[in-house]
Design an enzyme around this catalytic site. Structure first.
Site, mmCIF file in Angstrom:
data_model
loop_
_atom_site.group_PDB
_atom_site.id
_atom_site.type_symbol
_atom_site.label_atom_id
_atom_site.label_comp_id
_atom_site.label_asym_id
_atom_site.label_seq_id
_atom_site.Cartn_x
_atom_site.Cartn_y
_atom_site.Cartn_z
ATOM 1 N N ASP A 1 -7.159 -25.733 -28.920
ATOM 2 C CA ASP A 1 -7.729 -24.751 -27.895
ATOM 3 C C ASP A 1 -7.383 -24.983 -26.664
ATOM 4 O O ASP A 1 -7.011 -26.025 -26.275
ATOM 5 C CB ASP A 1 -9.371 -24.911 -28.093
ATOM 6 C CG ASP A 1 -9.836 -24.814 -29.731
ATOM 7 O OD1 ASP A 1 -9.243 -23.981 -30.297
ATOM 8 O OD2 ASP A 1 -10.751 -25.387 -29.825
ATOM 9 N N MET A 2 -7.548 -23.984 -25.823
ATOM 10 C CA MET A 2 -7.238 -23.702 -24.390
ATOM 11 C C MET A 2 -8.120 -24.958 -23.583
ATOM 12 O O MET A 2 -7.508 -25.583 -22.942
ATOM 13 C CB MET A 2 -7.615 -22.468 -23.491
ATOM 14 C CG MET A 2 -7.320 -22.450 -22.242
ATOM 15 S SD MET A 2 -7.877 -20.650 -21.586
ATOM 16 C CE MET A 2 -9.696 -20.724 -21.331
#
Length: 303
Positions: free
Chosen positions: A138-139
């Site tokens: 995930d970012m």
């Protein structure tokens, strides 16, 4: 047998370990698909002892099989983002992804991604490589990402991942003091609707297994190491929340206090796997980033 010194990013060299048909060796020993072998035949990219050979021909033990790897680069814009490259060989690049960086360009994040940074690194090396991600984060999760330089490496490592041959460890800081020193969360994860971002623990979901071990107990918080046995979307975040210990900074499943940290305190810190061609053991560790170190320091001051 793959001899390490003969391998190149654009050439795969294999010494036949027994007599056989070239096509069967390409299929069984090198793991190529029938489709890719048809392409090799069409483009004449397979040589035996320096000469082009049709896949139907026989090969003797000790013959050198060489497969050219010719790929077009993806059209990612190269950007020097000063991202940590921990390792680079003929098959893979190991990246230490900082927090807030997206792995692959999207409509909302079309540049400044890991793909842009890796493309810049590849071009400066003078290589022509199609970027393929073996794992994604995930970012707002930091840590180790494996980039495959060719379809073969991507296929082998993806297969290893699905067969649980890649050891993946994370560090998280969660809200609350965990009572058990270690344990296993075996709870199915389900996506309630097709457009739902959030996942839930539900019997209708896929079996998901996370092993956890307490690293340090703090004031109303715990530093915990997590080892994944399966790789579901948001698995660690969902499982920890299900236990009652949401990750600090996790807006979807955890406990948010921007004075503590401005993202989820989750870091992919360790990967162990076998090199796709040589099958030698590789192990990588990525140091915990500064914002998580600061978080732990703040929580210790509260004690």
């Amino acid at each position: 047998m793959f001899k390490k010194e003969l391998q190149k990013y654009n050439l795969m060299s294999y010494t036949a370990e027994e007599d056989g048909v070239l096509k069967e060796i390409l299929l069984d020993k090198l793991g190529f698909s029938v489709r890719s072998i048809s392409k090799m035949k069409r483009e004449r990219t397979v040589n035996v002892n320096g000469e082009y050979r049709k896949p139907t021909l026989d090969v003797k033990k000790g013959d050198l099989i060489e497969v050219e790897i010719n790929e077009d680069m993806a059209n990612f814009e190269p950007q020097n983002l000063e991202m940590g490259i921990l390792y680079d060989d003929f098959d893979i690049i190991m990246v230490d992804k900082p927090p807030y960086m997206v792995v692959h360009p999207t409509k909302s994040h079309f540049d400044g991604t890991v793909a842009n940074a890796v493309t810049d690194f590849i071009i400066k090396k003078g290589e022509k490589v199609k970027v393929r991600f073996v794992n994604r984060l995930d970012m707002n999760t930091s840590g180790l990402v494996i980039v495959a330089k060719n379809a073969y490496a991507h296929h082998v490592l993806s297969t290893d991942m699905s067969e649980n041959l890649v050891e993946k460890k994370y560090i998280a800081v969660v809200k609350g003091v965990m009572k058990e020193d270690e344990g296993t969360i075996d709870a199915p994860i389900y996506r309630p609707t097709d457009d739902s971002i959030k996942r839930v623990v539900d019997e209708r979901g896929q079996r998901s297994i996370t092993h956890y071990k307490v690293v340090e107990r703090l004031e109303d918080a715990t530093v915990v190491e997590l080892k994944l046995e399966t790789g579901r979307t948001h698995q660690i975040r969902v499982h920890l929340a299900h236990l009652g210990y949401g990750i600090i900074g996790d807006e979807l499943y955890g406990y948010v206090d921007e004075n503590l940290i401005k993202r989820q305190a989750l870091h992919a810190y360790s990967l162990k796997f076998k090199q796709p061609r040589t099958r030698e053991d590789l192990e990588f560790k990525a140091e915990i980033p500064e914002d998580m170190k600061e978080l732990i320091k703040k929580l210790k001051m509260e004690e």
